[in-house]
Design a protein around this motif. Structure first.
Motif, short mmCIF file in Angstrom:
data_model
loop_
_atom_site.label_atom_id
_atom_site.label_comp_id
_atom_site.label_asym_id
_atom_site.label_seq_id
_atom_site.Cartn_x
_atom_site.Cartn_y
_atom_site.Cartn_z
N UNK A 1 0.83 -1.20 0.00
CA UNK A 1 0.00 0.00 0.00
C UNK A 1 0.87 1.26 0.00
N UNK A 2 0.40 2.35 -0.61
CA UNK A 2 1.20 3.57 -0.64
C UNK A 2 1.38 4.17 0.75
N UNK A 3 2.57 4.75 1.01
CA UNK A 3 2.87 5.45 2.26
C UNK A 3 3.50 6.78 1.85
N UNK A 4 3.69 7.75 2.84
CA UNK A 4 4.38 8.99 2.46
C UNK A 4 5.74 8.69 1.84
N UNK A 5 6.09 9.45 0.81
CA UNK A 5 7.37 9.31 0.10
C UNK A 5 7.52 7.99 -0.66
N UNK A 6 6.47 7.28 -0.86
CA UNK A 6 6.58 6.06 -1.68
C UNK A 6 6.16 6.38 -3.11
N UNK A 7 6.60 5.51 -4.01
CA UNK A 7 6.24 5.71 -5.40
C UNK A 7 5.69 4.41 -5.96
N UNK A 8 4.69 4.51 -6.82
CA UNK A 8 4.15 3.28 -7.41
C UNK A 8 5.13 2.70 -8.42
N UNK A 9 5.15 1.37 -8.48
CA UNK A 9 6.03 0.70 -9.44
C UNK A 9 5.41 -0.61 -9.86
N UNK A 10 5.93 -1.13 -10.96
CA UNK A 10 5.37 -2.35 -11.53
C UNK A 10 6.48 -3.41 -11.53
N UNK A 11 6.11 -4.63 -11.11
CA UNK A 11 7.12 -5.70 -11.09
C UNK A 11 7.39 -6.15 -12.53
N UNK A 12 8.64 -6.06 -12.96
CA UNK A 12 8.99 -6.44 -14.33
C UNK A 12 9.49 -7.89 -14.39
N UNK A 13 10.35 -8.21 -13.42
CA UNK A 13 11.03 -9.49 -13.49
C UNK A 13 11.39 -9.92 -12.09
N UNK A 14 11.39 -11.22 -11.83
CA UNK A 14 11.78 -11.72 -10.52
C UNK A 14 12.86 -12.79 -10.69
N UNK A 15 13.96 -12.61 -9.96
CA UNK A 15 15.04 -13.59 -10.05
C UNK A 15 15.22 -14.23 -8.69
N UNK B 1 1.33 -4.48 -9.40
CA UNK B 1 1.57 -3.10 -8.97
C UNK B 1 1.95 -3.09 -7.51
N UNK B 2 3.10 -2.44 -7.19
CA UNK B 2 3.52 -2.33 -5.80
C UNK B 2 3.92 -0.88 -5.54
N UNK B 3 4.39 -0.59 -4.31
CA UNK B 3 4.92 0.72 -3.99
C UNK B 3 6.31 0.56 -3.40
N UNK C 1 15.39 -12.68 -3.09
CA UNK C 1 14.82 -12.54 -4.43
C UNK C 1 15.19 -11.17 -4.96
N UNK C 2 15.64 -11.13 -6.21
CA UNK C 2 15.95 -9.85 -6.83
C UNK C 2 14.77 -9.46 -7.71
N UNK C 3 14.20 -8.29 -7.40
CA UNK C 3 13.03 -7.83 -8.16
C UNK C 3 13.40 -6.63 -9.02
N UNK C 4 13.10 -6.72 -10.30
CA UNK C 4 13.29 -5.58 -11.20
C UNK C 4 11.97 -4.83 -11.25
N UNK C 5 12.03 -3.54 -10.84
CA UNK C 5 10.79 -2.76 -10.77
C UNK C 5 10.88 -1.59 -11.73
N UNK D 1 3.37 -11.82 -1.91
CA UNK D 1 2.86 -12.65 -3.00
C UNK D 1 3.17 -12.06 -4.35
N UNK D 2 4.43 -11.66 -4.52
CA UNK D 2 4.82 -10.95 -5.75
C UNK D 2 4.71 -11.84 -6.98
N UNK D 3 4.29 -11.19 -8.07
CA UNK D 3 4.24 -11.88 -9.36
C UNK D 3 4.54 -10.84 -10.43
#
Lengths: 291, 341
Positions: free
Chosen positions: B267-281, B318-320, B287-291, B312-314
């Protein structure tokens, strides 16, 4: 994921299995045959010819050729020349190789070219250079005759010419090896407190000892066999300034074939001993390289 | 001070190998000189040993000006990456070399060789030749040889660089223990940050012939003095100026954050930015997440397996994201600046 594979069935060797790197038999035969024929024609047949001609009129005449005082003088002069030139070139060669391989300075490539000069200049020209310098008409001729010093048509000229012609052998043998070995071992020795001389004697020299011996043997072989440069400066004075190769030429020109071939056979034996030593040392260097 | 380097510069042709180096190394310390290849670290070591002479500046060893001293008199132990053992001498003769050229009494030298063989765990191999030893054993002989003359300073040039990973790992721990035993000021060059952090009390980071930072491993990692130090010691993300992640950023500063300091939340918090999970290694315990941010810029985050499971990343989710421990640097000088987020 590793995909499953079916178990390989028992290998059926193809009927005409041949290694990919092998040539057909007729090509092998042709190449090896050519090389062998070349060796026999140009190396073995002449060697046999020298000994058979020398012994053509019997063993007695063969040994009689060495009883001749002129022949003995020629052998003596050849040994004397080698005994002076080889140690001189040992010192020059090691010094030049050490300098070129272990130090960095301006003009290094020029020095390397100078070391190679005797190889690139025709021995006859080398001889002529000494005549132009030390001959009676040469640069230093008047001064030398005033002081009663004879160089040309005397032993000093022969030694000079031989030393010049054989100069590169030892340096050329050492430089690539010393360059390959680098300077880390020497630097370590210096840091451990060794002086420059100690480093050279205890580290640099032992590391190249077999290559050095190899160079000395090649240098010696050439010093004993040199003809062109020595011929120009010698003056062909029998019993005084004739080396073995020059003596062979004189005997041959006088149609004294048995004696000519007898003295030649002595040079040939020297060459064979040189080759034997050379292959032994090559074997040692090979072993050292594997360590 | 065991080693003092004052304003030392060295040029090879037109290449400035080291430029105006000032450095102090305390007695009995174990210091790493860390930097990329070609940064001048080996040259600095060779300058201290006396294998090169500086164009300007002075080098002091144990409080004495050694700049004009011959290298034989500096009483230094030096170990090369490729051991530089004397191939024609046995292990014993190698170790005894420094004592032999200094005319130590024979019996004393032999006793010292025995001690050193035991110290480097090569007892019984004294009569072997270098060719009959493994790489790790050779490097230990080189160390014993350097220690034989009781040097005031031990200099090691990439001592484990030519060894395979397993032996390298063993020797690092061994060097650390050895230093605790023999107490000699040790200065070693490495290009491997992990090696430097594992062995040294103090790390000197060099880049382009200059010292970037001197400090303990923790200081170097947590408080990098420049963007180079931060980038050299581990993976970093550049934070874009336009994102809400670091609102006070301007064009004059660059903001970096390490992948493990990038927090991924649902969920969004102050100073957070929305991002999308591109790739998971999947890399084992983490786990290395490309956002991808909305601006299209990508960030790399390292998260633990527990977090990964909890979120439960996939891919395409959409994450923050928000930053902890961001470091800001002057965009021009690359030096660290303090800016509140």
């Amino acid at each position: 994921m590793v995909s499953t594979t079916t178990a390989p069935s028992a290998p059926q060797a193809p009927p005409t299995l041949r290694r990919a790197t092998t040539e057909p038999p007729w090509v092998q035969f042709l190449l090896i045959g050519t090389a062998l024929a070349f060796c026999v024609l140009f190396l073995i047949v002449p060697l046999i010819a020298v000994f058979s001609e020398a012994l053509a009129k019997g063993v007695e005449l063969y040994f009689a050729a060495f009883q001749d005082p002129d022949a003995l003088a020629a052998v003596g002069l050849t040994l004397l020349t080698a005994a002076i030139s080889v140690p001189l070139n040992l010192v020059f060669g090691v010094a030049a190789a050490w300098c070129i391989a272990k130090f960095d300075f301006a003009g290094k490539n020029f020095l390397l070219t100078l070391v190679d000069l005797p190889f690139s200049v025709s021995p006859v020209i080398a001889g002529v250079i000494f005549v132009l310098m030390f001959g009676s008409q040469g640069w230093f001729g008047p001064w030398l005759s005033d002081n009663d010093i004879k160089i040309i048509f005397a032993v000093p000229g022969i030694v000079l010419a031989t030393t010049f012609v054989t100069f590169p052998f030892i340096a050329r043998e050492l430089i690539p090896l010393m360059q390959e070995q680098g300077t880390e071992q020497e630097e370590t020795a210096l840091v451990l407190g060794a002086s420059g001389w100690q480093t050279f004697m205890r580290i640099t020299l032992p590391n190249v000892r077999w290559a050095l011996l190899y160079g000395v043997i090649l240098c010696n072989a050439r010093a004993m066999g040199e003809f062109g440069a020595v011929s120009v400066v010698s003056g062909h004075i029998r019993g005084l300034t004739n080396t073995m190769p020059l003596h062979v030429e004189i005997l041959y020109n006088e149609y004294n074939f048995v004696a000519a071939f007898a003295v030649s056979s002595l040079l040939a034996v020297l060459a064979l001993i040189t080759l034997l030593l050379k292959s032994f040392i090559e074997w040692r260097i090979e072993q050292q390289h594997q360590e | 001070m065991a080693i003092q380097v004052q304003g030392v510069s060295k040029q090879f042709g037109s290449f400035q190998a080291v430029a105006d180096i000032n450095l102090e190394i305390g007695a009995d310390s174990l210091v790493a000189l860390l930097g990329p290849s070609g940064c001048g670290k080996s040259t600095l070591l060779r300058l201290i040993a006396g294998l090169e002479s500086p164009d300007t500046g002075s080098i002091w060893l144990s409080g004495q000006d050694a700049t004009r001293q011959r290298l034989q008199e500096r009483n230094i132990g030096f170990v090369f990456q490729h051991y530089a053992l004397f191939k024609h001498l046995s292990v014993r003769e190698n170790i005894a070399f420094g004592m032999a050229v200094r005319k130590f009494p024979k019996a004393q030298a032999q006793r010292r060789v025995d001690e050193l063989l035991e110290l480097v765990q090569l007892t019984g191999l004294g009569n072997r030749y270098p060719a009959q030893l493994s790489g790790g054993q050779r490097q230990r002989v080189a160390l014993a040889r350097a220690l034989a003359v009781e040097p005031s300073v031990l200099l090691l040039d990439e001592p484990f660089g030519a060894l395979d990973a397993k032996v390298r790992k063993d020797l690092r721990g061994w060097l650390r223990r050895l230093h605790n035993e023999v107490h000699v000021t040790t200065f070693f060059v490495t290009h491997d940050p992990e090696e430097a952090m594992e062995i040294a009390d103090t790390i000197v980071v060099m880049n382009k012939g200059r010292v970037e930072q001197v400090g303990s491993p923790i200081e170097i990692y947590d408080q990098p003095a420049s963007s180079f130090v931060m980038g050299f010691l581990g993976q970093v993300n550049a934070v874009p100026h336009t994102s809400p992640l670091f609102p006070s950023a301007t064009d004059a500063v660059e903001v970096f954050v390490r992948p493990h300091d990038l927090q991924v939340v649902a969920a969004p918090t102050p100073n957070s930015a929305p991002a999308r999970v591109e790739r998971l290694l999947h890399m084992g315990w983490h786990v290395q997440a490309e956002l991808a941010l909305e601006s299209g810029q990508t960030l790399t985050a390292l998260i633990s397996r527990e977090q990964f499971n909890a979120l439960g990343l996939a891919p395409a989710q959409q994450v923050h994201v928000l930053l902890s421990n961001p470091r800001s640097f002057n965009a021009e000088s690359a030096r660290r600046v303090q800016i509140p987020a």
